[in-house]
Design a protein around this motif. Sequence first.
Motif, PDB file in Angstrom:
ATOM      1  N   CYS A 244       0.783  -1.138  -0.005  1.00  0.00           N
ATOM      2  CA  CYS A 244       0.131   0.045   0.076  1.00  0.00           C
ATOM      3  C   CYS A 244       0.896   1.311   0.078  1.00  0.00           C
ATOM      4  N   ALA A 245       2.039   1.401   0.780  1.00  0.00           N
ATOM      5  CA  ALA A 245       2.946   2.429   0.569  1.00  0.00           C
ATOM      6  C   ALA A 245       3.531   2.629  -0.299  1.00  0.00           C
ATOM      7  N   ALA A 246       3.850   1.537  -1.372  1.00  0.00           N
ATOM      8  CA  ALA A 246       4.372   1.586  -2.641  1.00  0.00           C
ATOM      9  C   ALA A 246       3.390   2.217  -3.542  1.00  0.00           C
ATOM     10  N   ILE A 247       2.124   1.725  -3.466  1.00  0.00           N
ATOM     11  CA  ILE A 247       1.152   2.147  -4.603  1.00  0.00           C
ATOM     12  C   ILE A 247       0.851   3.576  -4.207  1.00  0.00           C
ATOM     13  N   GLN A 248       0.646   4.036  -2.974  1.00  0.00           N
ATOM     14  CA  GLN A 248       0.327   5.413  -2.519  1.00  0.00           C
ATOM     15  C   GLN A 248       1.616   6.222  -2.961  1.00  0.00           C
ATOM     16  N   SER A 249       2.855   5.788  -3.088  1.00  0.00           N
ATOM     17  CA  SER A 249       3.683   6.696  -3.413  1.00  0.00           C
ATOM     18  C   SER A 249       4.017   6.788  -5.049  1.00  0.00           C
ATOM     19  N   ARG A 250       3.041   6.277  -5.850  1.00  0.00           N
ATOM     20  CA  ARG A 250       2.931   6.545  -7.287  1.00  0.00           C
ATOM     21  C   ARG A 250       1.381   7.025  -7.414  1.00  0.00           C
ATOM     22  N   THR A 251       0.382   7.253  -6.484  1.00  0.00           N
ATOM     23  CA  THR A 251      -0.882   7.497  -6.869  1.00  0.00           C
ATOM     24  C   THR A 251      -1.320   8.475  -5.946  1.00  0.00           C
ATOM     25  N   THR A 252      -2.660   8.984  -5.856  1.00  0.00           N
ATOM     26  CA  THR A 252      -3.025   9.789  -4.977  1.00  0.00           C
ATOM     27  C   THR A 252      -4.280   9.191  -4.021  1.00  0.00           C
ATOM     28  N   CYS A 253      -4.201   7.779  -4.113  1.00  0.00           N
ATOM     29  CA  CYS A 253      -5.446   7.047  -3.539  1.00  0.00           C
ATOM     30  C   CYS A 253      -5.251   7.112  -1.958  1.00  0.00           C
ATOM     31  N   THR A 254      -6.521   6.962  -1.416  1.00  0.00           N
ATOM     32  CA  THR A 254      -6.618   7.089   0.101  1.00  0.00           C
ATOM     33  C   THR A 254      -6.439   5.510   0.361  1.00  0.00           C
ATOM     34  N   LEU A 255      -6.382   5.297   1.876  1.00  0.00           N
ATOM     35  CA  LEU A 255      -6.335   3.769   2.155  1.00  0.00           C
ATOM     36  C   LEU A 255      -7.108   3.849   3.467  1.00  0.00           C
ATOM     37  N   ALA A 256      -8.050   2.611   3.582  1.00  0.00           N
ATOM     38  CA  ALA A 256      -8.460   2.329   4.990  1.00  0.00           C
ATOM     39  C   ALA A 256      -8.567   0.860   5.244  1.00  0.00           C
ATOM     40  N   VAL A 257      -8.678   0.209   6.387  1.00  0.00           N
ATOM     41  CA  VAL A 257      -8.639  -1.139   6.667  1.00  0.00           C
ATOM     42  C   VAL A 257      -9.683  -1.451   7.514  1.00  0.00           C
ATOM     43  N   ASN A 258     -10.422  -2.260   7.360  1.00  0.00           N
ATOM     44  CA  ASN A 258     -11.723  -2.953   7.760  1.00  0.00           C
ATOM     45  C   ASN A 258     -11.378  -3.132   9.332  1.00  0.00           C
ATOM     46  N   ASP A 259     -12.646  -2.857  10.230  1.00  0.00           N
ATOM     47  CA  ASP A 259     -12.468  -3.051  11.399  1.00  0.00           C
ATOM     48  C   ASP A 259     -12.417  -4.447  11.846  1.00  0.00           C
ATOM     49  N   LYS A 260     -11.457  -4.773  12.774  1.00  0.00           N
ATOM     50  CA  LYS A 260     -10.902  -6.188  12.895  1.00  0.00           C
ATOM     51  C   LYS A 260     -10.585  -7.127  11.899  1.00  0.00           C
ATOM     52  N   ALA A 261      -9.899  -6.491  10.763  1.00  0.00           N
ATOM     53  CA  ALA A 261      -9.367  -7.269   9.887  1.00  0.00           C
ATOM     54  C   ALA A 261      -8.593  -8.282  10.231  1.00  0.00           C
ATOM     55  N   PRO A 262      -8.658  -9.530   9.736  1.00  0.00           N
ATOM     56  CA  PRO A 262      -7.699 -10.481  10.208  1.00  0.00           C
ATOM     57  C   PRO A 262      -6.344 -10.398   9.387  1.00  0.00           C
ATOM     58  N   THR A 263      -5.308 -10.928  10.263  1.00  0.00           N
ATOM     59  CA  THR A 263      -3.961 -11.024   9.674  1.00  0.00           C
ATOM     60  C   THR A 263      -3.948 -12.331   8.888  1.00  0.00           C
ATOM     61  N   VAL A 264      -3.593 -12.309   7.534  1.00  0.00           N
ATOM     62  CA  VAL A 264      -3.604 -13.517   6.826  1.00  0.00           C
ATOM     63  C   VAL A 264      -1.942 -13.786   6.151  1.00  0.00           C
ATOM     64  N   SER A 265      -1.387 -14.486   6.681  1.00  0.00           N
ATOM     65  CA  SER A 265       0.047 -14.541   6.124  1.00  0.00           C
ATOM     66  C   SER A 265       0.543 -16.037   6.041  1.00  0.00           C
ATOM     67  N   LEU A 266       1.174 -16.467   4.877  1.00  0.00           N
ATOM     68  CA  LEU A 266       1.769 -17.895   4.996  1.00  0.00           C
ATOM     69  C   LEU A 266       3.081 -17.654   5.579  1.00  0.00           C
ATOM     70  N   ALA A 267       3.523 -18.910   5.930  1.00  0.00           N
ATOM     71  CA  ALA A 267       4.831 -18.967   6.330  1.00  0.00           C
ATOM     72  C   ALA A 267       5.791 -18.344   5.331  1.00  0.00           C
ATOM     73  N   PRO A 268       7.169 -17.648   5.818  1.00  0.00           N
ATOM     74  CA  PRO A 268       8.196 -17.565   4.845  1.00  0.00           C
ATOM     75  C   PRO A 268       8.474 -18.709   3.916  1.00  0.00           C
ATOM     76  N   ILE A 269       8.588 -18.906   2.830  1.00  0.00           N
ATOM     77  CA  ILE A 269       8.751 -19.735   1.974  1.00  0.00           C
ATOM     78  C   ILE A 269      10.447 -19.939   1.681  1.00  0.00           C
ATOM     79  N   PHE A 270      10.915 -21.207   2.076  1.00  0.00           N
ATOM     80  CA  PHE A 270      12.354 -21.704   2.044  1.00  0.00           C
ATOM     81  C   PHE A 270      12.628 -21.443   0.489  1.00  0.00           C
ATOM     82  N   ASN A 271      13.710 -20.965   0.128  1.00  0.00           N
ATOM     83  CA  ASN A 271      14.229 -20.691  -1.181  1.00  0.00           C
ATOM     84  C   ASN A 271      15.962 -21.272  -0.980  1.00  0.00           C
ATOM     85  N   GLY A 272      16.373 -21.769  -0.194  1.00  0.00           N
ATOM     86  CA  GLY A 272      17.848 -22.141  -0.047  1.00  0.00           C
ATOM     87  C   GLY A 272      18.208 -23.205  -0.884  1.00  0.00           C
TER      88      GLY A 272
END
Length: 276
Positions: free
Chosen positions: A212-240
């Motif tokens: 979002c920070a990168a996109i906002q650095s190139r556009t004039t868009c605004t940003l909001a996050v839903n209340d109680k938005a869940p954190t959705v992350s996958l484990a870091p992918i091993f690429n050794g």
Amino acid sequence: MFTVLGGSGFIGRNLVRRLRELGQVVNAPGRADLPLAGQDLGHVIYAIGLTADFRTRPFDTIEAHVSLAADVLRQNAFSSFLYLSSTRVYTNGQDTRETALLSASPLNPSDLYNLSKLTGEALCLASGRQNVRVARLSNVVGPDEAQADTFLGALCREASAGHIQLQTALESSKDYIWIDDAVDLLLRIAQQGRHSVYNVASGRQTSHAEWCAAIQSRTTCTLAVNDKAPTVSLAPIFNGRVKEEFAFAAAPVLERISEILGMSGSEPNPDPRPST
């Protein structure tokens, strides 16, 4: 010679483009032409698949990820066969090494994708054919991402409309890899890989906040996050494995934000992303 199956999709057409740039002879048959029985297909890259709509198309998903691959493996000669899978198969665990024990539940409709990809992988590796390999791709991004049915594509479209409304927390993060890095690595794995399974990933997590920070650095868009938005992350992918075998180093995807947003002056391409 290379045969790219799924050559009309995002990954497939970029493989075809790169191979032709390298002067290779490339065959990219359509789905209706499969299984090409009795032919020598050279180096095969199997990029057929369904992504976003797999929940509503279970039979097509199994056909794409398992049945068609079985027909090609059983009925054709080839120099090598590379099956494109996904790092989504690590969704239910924390160990993302290629040797990890993976789990999925047939009771969860969202696991149909993982189960079908893992079945396709198992079929390939148990086929008894020589030079058969699996590549598990992380989230592949490219120019004009707004044309794609992906999370990042949706962010780009919302930014273009002037406002991003996040449904998941800013801390959410995934591994992203630039299309050219992914394609070049896939071609090396297809021809030179010493292992049977590879993660094709940057090895770096990029958060929603960073996107979002990168996109906002190139556009004039605004940003909001839903209340109680869940954190959705996958484990870091091993690429050794790819770092050790191919000295692979991924380019930071955030540095390509102008191309991702379609600001590079190129004409946007239709991009349904059906391949992996």
